[in-house]
Design a protein around this motif. Sequence first.
Motif, PDB file in Angstrom:
ATOM      1  N   UNK A 140       0.831  -1.204   0.000  1.00 35.42           N
ATOM      2  CA  UNK A 140       0.000   0.000   0.000  1.00 35.42           C
ATOM      3  C   UNK A 140       0.867   1.256   0.000  1.00 35.42           C
ATOM      4  N   UNK A 141       1.897   1.287   0.877  1.00 33.68           N
ATOM      5  CA  UNK A 141       2.750   2.472   0.995  1.00 33.68           C
ATOM      6  C   UNK A 141       3.572   2.707  -0.271  1.00 33.68           C
ATOM      7  N   UNK A 142       3.849   1.644  -1.036  1.00 33.68           N
ATOM      8  CA  UNK A 142       4.620   1.781  -2.279  1.00 33.68           C
ATOM      9  C   UNK A 142       3.727   2.189  -3.449  1.00 33.68           C
ATOM     10  N   UNK A 143       2.400   2.153  -3.241  1.00 33.99           N
ATOM     11  CA  UNK A 143       1.465   2.466  -4.322  1.00 33.99           C
ATOM     12  C   UNK A 143       1.510   3.942  -4.690  1.00 33.99           C
ATOM     13  N   UNK A 144       1.619   4.249  -5.982  1.00 35.59           N
ATOM     14  CA  UNK A 144       1.610   5.638  -6.462  1.00 35.59           C
ATOM     15  C   UNK A 144       0.267   6.292  -6.159  1.00 35.59           C
ATOM     16  N   UNK A 145      -0.810   5.532  -6.308  1.00 33.94           N
ATOM     17  CA  UNK A 145      -2.152   6.060  -6.020  1.00 33.94           C
ATOM     18  C   UNK A 145      -2.250   6.501  -4.568  1.00 33.94           C
ATOM     19  N   UNK A 146      -1.746   5.667  -3.649  1.00 34.31           N
ATOM     20  CA  UNK A 146      -1.791   6.001  -2.222  1.00 34.31           C
ATOM     21  C   UNK A 146      -0.944   7.238  -1.934  1.00 34.31           C
ATOM     22  N   UNK A 147       0.210   7.311  -2.569  1.00 34.29           N
ATOM     23  CA  UNK A 147       1.096   8.450  -2.315  1.00 34.29           C
ATOM     24  C   UNK A 147       0.500   9.760  -2.838  1.00 34.29           C
ATOM     25  N   UNK A 148      -0.152   9.699  -4.022  1.00 29.50           N
ATOM     26  CA  UNK A 148      -0.826  10.896  -4.543  1.00 29.50           C
ATOM     27  C   UNK A 148      -1.932  11.315  -3.589  1.00 29.50           C
ATOM     28  N   UNK A 149      -2.701  10.328  -3.098  1.00 33.62           N
ATOM     29  CA  UNK A 149      -3.786  10.602  -2.149  1.00 33.62           C
ATOM     30  C   UNK A 149      -3.250  11.287  -0.895  1.00 33.62           C
ATOM     31  N   UNK A 150      -2.155  10.753  -0.346  1.00 31.96           N
ATOM     32  CA  UNK A 150      -1.559  11.330   0.873  1.00 31.96           C
ATOM     33  C   UNK A 150      -1.029  12.742   0.613  1.00 31.96           C
ATOM     34  N   UNK A 151      -0.362  12.931  -0.527  1.00 35.10           N
ATOM     35  CA  UNK A 151       0.207  14.252  -0.852  1.00 35.10           C
ATOM     36  C   UNK A 151      -0.890  15.298  -0.984  1.00 35.10           C
ATOM     37  N   UNK A 152      -1.972  14.950  -1.726  1.00 35.43           N
ATOM     38  CA  UNK A 152      -3.081  15.910  -1.903  1.00 35.43           C
ATOM     39  C   UNK A 152      -3.725  16.224  -0.562  1.00 35.43           C
ATOM     40  N   UNK A 153      -3.919  15.182   0.262  1.00 36.15           N
ATOM     41  CA  UNK A 153      -4.507  15.404   1.595  1.00 36.15           C
ATOM     42  C   UNK A 153      -3.625  16.292   2.457  1.00 36.15           C
ATOM     43  N   UNK A 175      -1.284  18.463   1.487  1.00 32.30           N
ATOM     44  CA  UNK A 175      -1.262  19.834   0.955  1.00 32.30           C
ATOM     45  C   UNK A 175      -2.554  20.552   1.317  1.00 32.30           C
ATOM     46  N   UNK A 176      -3.695  19.845   1.135  1.00 37.79           N
ATOM     47  CA  UNK A 176      -4.979  20.446   1.472  1.00 37.79           C
ATOM     48  C   UNK A 176      -5.109  20.753   2.951  1.00 37.79           C
ATOM     49  N   UNK A 177      -4.712  19.780   3.807  1.00 31.56           N
ATOM     50  CA  UNK A 177      -4.830  19.965   5.262  1.00 31.56           C
ATOM     51  C   UNK A 177      -3.936  21.103   5.756  1.00 31.56           C
ATOM     52  N   UNK A 178      -2.697  21.130   5.254  1.00 33.21           N
ATOM     53  CA  UNK A 178      -1.773  22.208   5.665  1.00 33.21           C
ATOM     54  C   UNK A 178      -2.300  23.567   5.214  1.00 33.21           C
ATOM     55  N   UNK A 179      -2.808  23.634   3.974  1.00 31.63           N
ATOM     56  CA  UNK A 179      -3.347  24.899   3.450  1.00 31.63           C
ATOM     57  C   UNK A 179      -4.526  25.376   4.286  1.00 31.63           C
ATOM     58  N   UNK A 192     -11.787  17.375   0.252  1.00 30.13           N
ATOM     59  CA  UNK A 192     -10.448  17.162  -0.313  1.00 30.13           C
ATOM     60  C   UNK A 192     -10.136  15.677  -0.396  1.00 30.13           C
ATOM     61  N   UNK A 193     -10.558  14.915   0.628  1.00 30.50           N
ATOM     62  CA  UNK A 193     -10.317  13.463   0.618  1.00 30.50           C
ATOM     63  C   UNK A 193     -11.017  12.815  -0.581  1.00 30.50           C
TER      64      UNK A 193
END
Length: 483
Positions: free
Chosen positions: A15-28, A30-34, A194-195
């Motif tokens: 799961x952690x190596x998945x590109x989809x999961x990493x994009x999801x985490x990055x967007x979340x 960025x959104x949460x920090x913003x 955002x999620x």
Amino acid sequence: MLKTIISFIIQKSKLLKSLKFRILVIVLLVGAVSIAVMRAGILNDYLSRAVSNQTNTAVTQFRILSNHLSKVKFLENKEDYDTDEELSLFSSFFNGRILIIDSNFRVVADSYDMSVGKTMVAKEIINCAGTGSVIQNYDDVNAYIELAVPIFAPDNKSVQGVIFASSSTSTIADNLDVLSRKNDILVVTLISLIFVFALIASSILVNPFNKITKVIDSVDEGFGVTGVKIPDYTETEAIMEAFDKLLSRMKILDDSRQEFVSNVSHELKTPLASMKVLADSIRMGDDVPVETYKEFMDDIADEVDRENKIINDLLSLVKMDRKAGKPNISMVDVNLMISQMMKMLLPIAEKSNIELIFEDKGKQIAAEIDETKMTLALMNLVENAIKYNKPGGWVRVDTDADYQFFTVKVSDNGIGIPEDSIEHIFERFYRVDKSHSREIGGTGLGLAITRNVILLHRGAVKATSVEGEGTTFIVRIPVKYVE
């Protein structure tokens, strides 16, 4: 240590190596920090503006009070003017405490009626009395505003006293709590949105790579998937172009492998078929003369020799194709190596009345090469030049070098190679003149072996020829071996 553990967990987790999961985490993230930054900005901006407005209002009102006290000469006639009601009104309005202090820093009036007659020497009071300016300060720890407003003499030239007031910001704090709760609701709503957006976006962004995976998986069914375009991103286009090139090379290699197997089968079966015919002729013949037996046995021996040569050449190619065929590199005197090779080929040349010429231009050439393999490669070129020559012809070998490469040129004035065959001469089992090649015992593998040896040394070989006039091979090898 922690970094190593995290890296290990990521490597082991699908799961952690998945590109989809990493994009999801990055967007979340960025959104949460913003949103967190926006929330903090809104609350801080509200607090700053509210405190500033309350401070400005208080300064304005206390200036009015100061002017009023100056006009009625309150500090000169304290007994004649009752300020209790006025101070009480201001104190209630600003939810705080008001002190009136004279030029001797003694409290003459107190809205709380606690410090009258006492001396008050706070920093703000001293600065206000000394400069005649309004001194203001916000105490965010205790949540109140402090003000020191000068009271001027009737002539407005000297400071007679100071109004020292503190105003509570509890109302602002209450409003800030309400605003914070509303912000929290907004934050939860936005993070949920955002999620959902991140989940959809990550699926859409990764989808082109899923298409690539399907295309690559379809290779199991054959090589008929070339030319597939996935134009979603520049990167996917580049990947598919590279994949098409790889697939084309794989198809060429597969075709080459099949052709090679077919050629090997043919080349090995031909001598066997000849031997079978000869053996059957001897076995089935009655009263065959001894001379015929001898002739047939000589023919069988020749076919065995040819079969053996093919097998040896094939083994040489296999060894160079495998990792086990790693070159045995050493520093070699190239001119000495070629000179010894020429001596070995001299009897073959003399037999065909071919003149061998070696020109080293007086340069000493030392290079890091596999002497055995390089000798075999160059010997194939010179031997071919002798075999495919004309009676009374010549074969010339020239060497030269610079600081980076050494060059060996093998030229002859033999029968030459047709123009349409030049690009095929390094292919396995390819023969320009099949009948002539069989007559002189060629296997069609010599130039393939030569090319493999040269490539093994990270070098290059080029052939030019004019049919009926001769052929020239130029070999270029790095002086220092490159791993």
